[in-house]
Scaffold this active site. Sequence first.
Site, short mmCIF file in Angstrom:
data_model
loop_
_atom_site.label_atom_id
_atom_site.label_comp_id
_atom_site.label_asym_id
_atom_site.label_seq_id
_atom_site.Cartn_x
_atom_site.Cartn_y
_atom_site.Cartn_z
CG HIS A 174 -1.67 -1.37 1.21
ND1 HIS A 174 -2.75 -1.55 0.04
CD2 HIS A 174 -1.44 -2.35 2.65
CE1 HIS A 174 -2.85 -2.83 0.71
NE2 HIS A 174 -2.84 -3.03 1.89
NE ARG A 175 1.88 3.94 -5.49
CZ ARG A 175 2.36 3.27 -6.10
NH1 ARG A 175 3.05 3.37 -5.93
NH2 ARG A 175 1.83 3.03 -7.32
CG LEU A 176 1.81 1.91 3.95
CD1 LEU A 176 1.12 1.74 5.57
CD2 LEU A 176 2.36 3.68 4.42
CG HIS A 177 7.52 2.65 -0.66
ND1 HIS A 177 6.78 1.54 -1.32
CD2 HIS A 177 7.08 3.98 -1.28
CE1 HIS A 177 5.74 1.83 -2.15
NE2 HIS A 177 5.96 3.31 -2.64
#
Length: 197
Positions: A174-177
Amino acid sequence: MDFTTRTDPLPLFDEWLNEAVESEPNDPNAMAVATVDEAGMPNVRMVLLKGHDERGFVFYTNFEGKKGGEVLASRKAGLLFHWKSRRRQIRIRGPVEIVSDAEADAYYNSRHPQSRLGAWASDQSRPLANRQTLVDKLAETEAKYGTENIPRPPHWSGFRVMPETIEFWQDGDHRLHDRVVFTREEDGWSLPERLYP
């Protein structure tokens, strides 16, 4: 990924590069090199990493081409490794030095003869009327030097990017890199600083 126990980014770079060697279909040592021209406009292109150690990251090029000229003018560069198979990237920024003649000679002499001849035949970054012109120039160069003991051109050598920062990026759901950056200090490397993705 837990970066909190890391005190030196270079072993972590080695780990990620070695893992990329196992999974990347082509050139796991490929990296983008970013420079700026005399007008301050950015330029970026892909090259191959040809060596690295605690001093920095080395690539070779024609110093008379745009890339070489821009690096020589600013003595700074940015590098980017992107390994799609691993969903990872590493960004490196820092000043640049020219490798020693011994280093440049050793790498140049390890190249295929056609690549060594190509370093003489190519007027890198300059307009080329047609492909046959390059083919003819390569043939002329081979007639001049043969395929043994081809000298390294004086305008061809290597640059070493001496990292001031090394940033590691790992893809997250979820683009929580996951992003951390190491900064070089006088007595070594800072502890990693975590960044918002």
